[in-house]
Design a protein around this motif. Structure first.
Motif, PDB file in Angstrom:
ATOM      1  N   TYR A 184       0.976   4.089  -2.941  1.00  0.00           N
ATOM      2  CA  TYR A 184       0.607   5.466  -2.616  1.00  0.00           C
ATOM      3  C   TYR A 184       1.684   6.452  -3.074  1.00  0.00           C
ATOM      4  O   TYR A 184       1.392   7.479  -3.703  1.00  0.00           O
ATOM      5  CB  TYR A 184       0.396   5.566  -1.104  1.00  0.00           C
ATOM      6  CG  TYR A 184       0.239   6.970  -0.568  1.00  0.00           C
ATOM      7  CD1 TYR A 184      -0.861   7.753  -0.920  1.00  0.00           C
ATOM      8  CD2 TYR A 184       1.174   7.507   0.311  1.00  0.00           C
ATOM      9  CE1 TYR A 184      -1.011   9.035  -0.409  1.00  0.00           C
ATOM     10  CE2 TYR A 184       1.033   8.777   0.828  1.00  0.00           C
ATOM     11  CZ  TYR A 184      -0.059   9.544   0.458  1.00  0.00           C
ATOM     12  OH  TYR A 184      -0.197  10.814   0.964  1.00  0.00           O
TER      13      TYR A 184
ATOM     14  N   ALA B 158       0.813  -1.216   0.000  1.00  0.00           N
ATOM     15  CA  ALA B 158       0.000   0.000   0.000  1.00  0.00           C
ATOM     16  C   ALA B 158       0.851   1.273   0.000  1.00  0.00           C
ATOM     17  O   ALA B 158       0.586   2.210  -0.763  1.00  0.00           O
ATOM     18  CB  ALA B 158      -0.935  -0.011   1.211  1.00  0.00           C
TER      19      ALA B 158
ATOM     20  N   TYR C 162      -5.487   5.238   0.783  1.00  0.00           N
ATOM     21  CA  TYR C 162      -4.348   5.146   1.690  1.00  0.00           C
ATOM     22  C   TYR C 162      -4.522   6.045   2.899  1.00  0.00           C
ATOM     23  O   TYR C 162      -4.262   5.642   4.037  1.00  0.00           O
ATOM     24  CB  TYR C 162      -3.053   5.510   0.948  1.00  0.00           C
ATOM     25  CG  TYR C 162      -1.819   5.365   1.814  1.00  0.00           C
ATOM     26  CD1 TYR C 162      -1.161   4.138   1.930  1.00  0.00           C
ATOM     27  CD2 TYR C 162      -1.329   6.443   2.545  1.00  0.00           C
ATOM     28  CE1 TYR C 162      -0.045   3.994   2.734  1.00  0.00           C
ATOM     29  CE2 TYR C 162      -0.202   6.304   3.366  1.00  0.00           C
ATOM     30  CZ  TYR C 162       0.435   5.079   3.445  1.00  0.00           C
ATOM     31  OH  TYR C 162       1.538   4.950   4.261  1.00  0.00           O
TER      32      TYR C 162
END
Length: 408
Positions: free
Chosen positions: A373, A369, A402
């Motif tokens: 991002y 993640a 996020y």
């Protein structure tokens, strides 16, 4: 509230920059002094052990080396130590930022070892210290009196450590830690052996005593060890940018062969600087070792990414999967990233996913993640513009997801 992910990324960048700068200073001075020592003219009569004339930058330099010490202490004496200390300290800080703070992503590999983050950090710290203890013990034992045997035993320890790290950590972390393991030996040589021995010589000289030459010989031996370990350390520090080095089943063997390449390369230059010829066979040996590494990087890799796609989510991954906007972000990643970052990439010319990062399943996307991002959310680093024209609303979906998951 400032974006924590951005802040950590810039802190990591700054520390990495500092690490590279100090490493350049340390390696540069180390290589220079080894070349200087080997190239000294020792046929000139006088109190010095050898001397050399050099030309650089429009001027001439007359350099003399005293094996023990000159008759009188000079008014100004330059000590070469802070380059080494700064390199190690900045490297340790960078390791903590990337592999401890970001341990869930970069350090731990549940498919290799089912350990918690704090256990991984403890193993990480321990491996940095154990290398020095083993190496220093060897140097002070009877093995240390036989240089060839000493290097063979040290190489065996390095191979064992390389294998062991690859059983616990991610591939990139394993190779990086092997580099930190070796770099710690090098800096500890400076801090615990070379500098204290030089201080003893200086103290004896100031007191009017004749310094014992054994201290200089011991320091020179440790410095020579550092000389042969430098190139492998550089390779290992750069390896995390190349999945074919770290994301393979044979990464631990590749790392071991890199140490042999370091020996062959340095042997050529050390022999040349000592004016004992140019052993070109070393380049042939280096080339063969590199070819072996290239072969190992793809051996048995055809089914590396064919394993079960889904797996149990970790607590942090669950946090990202359950966050508001995950479905939109997940669809965005599948549509813009997965053609390359797949177990079987669809992009022509890609045999494996770039950087070894797979983005197909929910667990894949949740695990990466922060990278998604930074790379495809707030920056336009990914995907490459000639691959997919990712729209602003797609990037916005990643950012919203996020930030919802992290509360930033």
């Amino acid at each position: 509230m400032y974006d924590l992910a951005v802040m950590w990324d810039w802190i990591g960048f700054a520390v990495r920059w500092l690490h590279v700068i100090t490493a350049m200073a340390w390696i540069g001075s180390s290589f220079y002094f080894i070349a200087l020592d080997l190239g000294l003219n020792r046929n000139i009569k006088g109190p010095a052990d050898g001397e050399e004339w050099q030309v650089h930058g429009g001027g001439f330099y007359h350099i003399q080396k005293y094996l023990v010490a000159p008759e009188a202490m000079p008014d100004h004496l330059t000590w070469f130590k802070w380059e080494s200390y700064s390199t190690w300290l900045s490297g340790a800080a960078l390791l903590m930022i990337v592999y401890w703070v970001g341990g869930e992503l970069y350090l731990l590999d549940p498919s290799r070892a089912d350990i918690t983050l704090w256990q991984g950090i403890a193993i990480s710290a321990a491996t940095i210290a154990v290398g020095w203890l083993l190496y220093d013990g060897l140097c002070k034992s009877a093995v240390g009196e036989r240089p060839t045997l000493m290097m063979l035993v040290l190489f065996a320890i390095i191979v064992a450590m390389s294998w062991g790290l690859n059983q616990v950590f991610t591939g990139r972390a394993a190779l990086l830690h092997l580099g930190a393991f070796t770099a710690t030996i090098m800096t500890a040589n400076v801090f615990f052996i070379i500098m204290p021995n030089q201080r003893i010589v200086v103290a004896d000289l100031k007191a009017g005593r004749t310094p014992d030459p054994k201290y200089g010989k011991i320091a020179k031996l440790r410095s020579t060890h550092n000389n042969y370990l430098t190139l492998p350390v550089i390779f290992l520090m750069l390896s995390n940018h190349y999945p074919l080095a770290f994301a393979t089943d044979h990464a631990w063997i590749i790392a071991a062969l890199v140490f042999l390449m370091g020996v062959t390369i340095r042997h050529f230059f050390n022999t040349m600087h000592a004016r004992k010829g140019r052993p070109h066979w070393t380049w042939g040996a280096t080339a063969l070792l590199f070819i072996a590494i290239m072969w190992l990087s793809t051996a048995n890799m055809g089914d590396r990414y064919d394993e079960a796609a889904e797996r149990d989510l970790t607590p942090i991954e669950t946090q990202f999967v359950q966050a508001l906007g995950f479905e939109d972000a997940y669809d965005t990643v599948l549509g813009n990233c997965s053609m390359c970052h797949a177990r079987e990439p669809a992009w022509q010319g890609l045999a494996w996913p770039p950087k070894g990062i797979v983005l197909e399943t929910q667990s894949d996307v949740a695990r990466h993640a922060r990278l998604i991002y930074l790379q495809a959310g707030i920056s336009h680093a990914m995907p490459p513009p000639n691959a997919i024209d990712m729209q602003p609303e797609a990037r916005a979906a990643i950012v919203a997801w996020y930030r919802a998951a992290t509360g930033s």
